[in-house]
Design an enzyme around this catalytic site. Structure first.
Site, short mmCIF file in Angstrom:
data_model
loop_
_atom_site.label_atom_id
_atom_site.label_comp_id
_atom_site.label_asym_id
_atom_site.label_seq_id
_atom_site.Cartn_x
_atom_site.Cartn_y
_atom_site.Cartn_z
N CYS A 10 0.83 -1.20 0.00
CA CYS A 10 0.00 0.00 0.00
C CYS A 10 0.87 1.26 0.00
O CYS A 10 1.73 1.42 0.86
CB CYS A 10 -0.90 -0.02 1.24
SG CYS A 10 -1.81 1.50 1.52
N ARG A 11 0.62 2.13 -0.94
CA ARG A 11 1.40 3.37 -1.05
C ARG A 11 1.26 4.22 0.21
O ARG A 11 2.25 4.73 0.73
CB ARG A 11 0.95 4.16 -2.28
CG ARG A 11 1.72 5.47 -2.47
CD ARG A 11 1.28 6.21 -3.72
NE ARG A 11 -0.15 6.51 -3.77
CZ ARG A 11 -0.72 7.59 -3.22
NH1 ARG A 11 0.01 8.48 -2.60
NH2 ARG A 11 -2.02 7.77 -3.32
#
Length: 118
Positions: A10-11
């Site tokens: 997840c960024r």
């Protein structure tokens, strides 16, 4: 102990981790996909975040839409759903003692770090 509930894919979670790394504080990384939190931990997170169990849920995840959406779930069923499908847990979550913040936006994490350095 400062802890981040982290999903490396997840960024936003990676951004939160970078904030912690930049802080030079000691912290623990909890890869919750491979080490899912117990229901008691989820309850504690919700309490520290001052949110209802649904606040912990990523409602746009496909698994949520397939298995849980539009059902009248109890709090226990929501916690169990997150336990069974940890990808549903909102991320990143940073915890320090009795405080916690969901790192969306990442500036929420700065509030936790600020309390650590005061």
């Amino acid at each position: 102990m400062l802890t981040i509930f982290h999903n490396p894919r997840c960024r936003k979670s990676r951004e939160g981790l970078a904030l912690l790394e930049d802080s030079k504080l000691t912290f623990e990384i909890r890869d919750y996909l491979n080490n899912p939190p117990e229901i008691s931990e989820l309850k504690s997170l919700a309490e520290k975040l001052h949110i209802e169990p649904m606040g912990l849920v990523r409602q746009n995840e496909a698994i949520w839409k397939e298995k849980f959406k539009n059902k009248n779930l109890t709090d226990e069923q929501i916690y169990q759903g997150i336990r069974d499908f940890p990808v549903l847990l909102e991320r990143p979550i940073v915890v320090l003692g009795n405080q916690a913040a969901i790192g969306r936006p990442k500036e929420n994490i700065l509030e936790i770090l600020k309390s650590q350095t005061e």
